[in-house]
Design an enzyme around this catalytic site. Sequence first.
Site, PDB file in Angstrom:
ATOM      1  N   CYS A  90       0.801  -1.228   0.000  1.00  0.00           N
ATOM      2  CA  CYS A  90       0.000   0.000   0.000  1.00  0.00           C
ATOM      3  C   CYS A  90       0.835   1.280   0.000  1.00  0.00           C
ATOM      4  O   CYS A  90       0.716   2.112  -0.907  1.00  0.00           O
ATOM      5  CB  CYS A  90      -0.919   0.027   1.216  1.00  0.00           C
ATOM      6  SG  CYS A  90      -1.972  -1.418   1.415  1.00  0.00           S
ATOM      7  N   HIS A 151      -2.474   6.835   4.099  1.00  0.00           N
ATOM      8  CA  HIS A 151      -1.423   5.843   4.386  1.00  0.00           C
ATOM      9  C   HIS A 151      -0.024   6.312   3.998  1.00  0.00           C
ATOM     10  O   HIS A 151       0.840   5.493   3.648  1.00  0.00           O
ATOM     11  CB  HIS A 151      -1.745   4.502   3.705  1.00  0.00           C
ATOM     12  CG  HIS A 151      -1.220   3.320   4.486  1.00  0.00           C
ATOM     13  ND1 HIS A 151      -1.376   2.018   4.071  1.00  0.00           N
ATOM     14  CD2 HIS A 151      -0.550   3.252   5.668  1.00  0.00           C
ATOM     15  CE1 HIS A 151      -0.832   1.201   4.950  1.00  0.00           C
ATOM     16  NE2 HIS A 151      -0.317   1.922   5.932  1.00  0.00           N
TER      17      HIS A 151
END
Length: 600
Positions: A90, A151
Site C-alpha cells: 500500500c 497511508h
Amino acid sequence: MVFILNILYLFTTTRRKMRILILLLFYHYATKNVKSYRTSSPNFILIMVDDLGIGDLGCYGNKTLRTPNIDKLAKGGVTFTQHIAASPLCTPSRAAFLTGRYPVRSGMAALSNIGVFLFSASSGGLPTEEITFAKLLKQKGYSTALIGKWHLGLNCNSKDDFCHHPLNHGFDYFYGLTVTSLRDCKPGEGSVFVAGVRAYLATPLQLIGITLISLEVLHYIDLLRIPRGALRYFFLISTVLFGLLLIFFYTFRYLNCFLMRNHQIIQQPLSYKNLTQRLTEEAVQFIGRNADAPFLLFLSYLQVHTALYASKDFKGKSKHGLYGDAVEEMDWSVGKILDVLEKWNLNDKTLVYFTSDQGAHVEEVSSTGEVHGGYNGIYKGGKATNWEGGIRVPGLLHWPGVVQAGVHIDEPTSNMDIFPTVVKLAGIPLPKDRIIDGHDLMPLLQGKILRSEHEFLFHYCNAYLNAVRWHPGNSESIWKVFFFTPNFDPEGSNGCYNSHVCYCYGRLVTHHNPPLLFDLSRDPGEKSPLTPETEHRFYEILDVIQQAVNNHTKSLCIVSNQLSWGNILWKPWLQLCCSSFFLSCYCDHESEEKLSLPKA
C-alpha cells in the site's frame, strides 16, 4: 498528417477523393476536439481500491461477482490488461502513484520487513519536497480532494505540524483515514499482529516463563540459591512487558483507527457503519460544489482491505461472502459517482481512472476460515510479492469523446503513468528537477503510438530490486527476470500463509543465480521458468536486463528512509487524540453533526 492527405487528394480518383475528404474532416474534427479538452482544464476522478484482485471484476473475466458500474467504465473506455502497480504494498504503491516516481526515489521503500506505516503516531511519511499531481493542479487553480485512505504519514516532530498530511501535499480537502483499515480496527475481527507476535515474541515469552519456573524450582529444592529480590524484579519486569503487550492490543483501535476531516478528528475510533456510503456522499458533495470549476478528486476506498465491512443493503447478497459483499458495495459507489457526473453534465469534461493499489491479499482468511482476500485470476501470488498476482492490477480509463470506447491495450503501463498524464492534460509542464518514471498515456490511448514507452519496468520488494520486466521494441515478448522469490509457506501453496504476508530478504526468500526468466507473452502465469536449453537467447536477455539495472541504479540518489524503524515506531508525543488518554481517545463528532442537521 493533413498535408499528406491533401497531396494524396490531388492524385486520386473522384471516389477516392470523397473518401479522403471524409477522412480529412474526421481527422480535423477529432484533433480539434481533443485539443479543446486539453486546453479547457478537464476534471479528474482517480479511483483507487485497496487490495482488489484483477480477477474480481466482470470486465476482467469474473462471472460471479456483480460489478456492472465498473464494467460500464470499461465498456465506455480503455481497459489496460497489463497495468502494473509500482509496488505490491500500500504505502510505496500510493507514493509512486501520487508522484510518478519509484518509491525508492522518495525514501518510501523499507529496508526492513515492515514496508508500510502501522501507527498514526509515526514520524515517517511522504517527504514535503516530493511533488504530487495534486500539488501541481492546486497551483493551477484546481479544487483538489482526497476522500478515503491516505497511508503516507501524518506528523514529523509534533502532533500538530501535519507535515505529511494530505493538505500539505496539494489537497484542499481531506476526509478519511491517515493510516489504513486493519482487522484491529474492527472489534471481533482479530489482529494483523498475531502472526508477528507468534513469530517474534512467542518464543521469548515461553523462555521467560520456563526460566522463572525453573529458577523457582531450583531455589525451592536448594540446588540454586537466588535472592528473592532478584526473582521478584525479574517477575515484575516480565509482568510489565506482558501488560504492555495487552495494552497495545486494547488501545490500538483507539489510537490509530480514526476518521479525519481536514486537520480535525471527527470520529475516534472509526465506525464502520455505512462507511462506504459516507465516503460516497462526501465525494458526491465535492463534485457538486465544484461542478462549475476544474477539480481533481482522488477517491481512495478503504475496501476491500480487511477488516471487511458492508452495509445492510449489501451484506449477505453476493456469492463470495463478506468479501464479495464489499466489492459489490464498492461498485455501487462507483455508480453513484458516474450518476453525479451525468447529473451535472460533466461526463465529457471528466477523465475517470480506476485501479487497485496492488493485487489481492491471498493470505487473508478469517478466524472462521472464510476467505477474506480477493482473486488474482490466472496470475501467481498476490499482495507483497512481485509475481504478477501482486502487481498486475485493474486499469480502466474513461473519457467520452476523447478516449475510444471498448478498447483493450495489452502494452505494459504503470500506475506511475497517471502523474504525467494528469499533469500534462491540465496544461502544466512536468518538473525538470527530478526523474519522473511514469509516461504520459495519451499518445497510447489515442493511437499516436502503438508501443508502450516502458521498455523496462523495475519491480521492488520494499527497497530491494526483486524483478525486472523488459518489452523489446522489436519483439512481442515480455521478458521478466527474478533475482529472488519469496518462499511460499506451506510449500506448494500460492502465498505465505503462516506469516500472513511474504517478506523480502533473509531466510524468507530464495536467491537465484542465474535469475529466473519468464516470457509473459507465452507464460503469463509464470509457471515455467526458461533455461538456456529452452531459450537460446537466455544469457543475451539477462545481459540486456543487467545493463538496464546498472543504468537505473546509477539514476538513484541517497535519500532519508521514511520507513526506517525510527520512523515507523509509535511516538507518544505525535499521538492525536480528540479527547484525552484518560477517556480512551473517544469522540463521535461525525454522528453528532448528522443528528444536528435539520430533517428534510
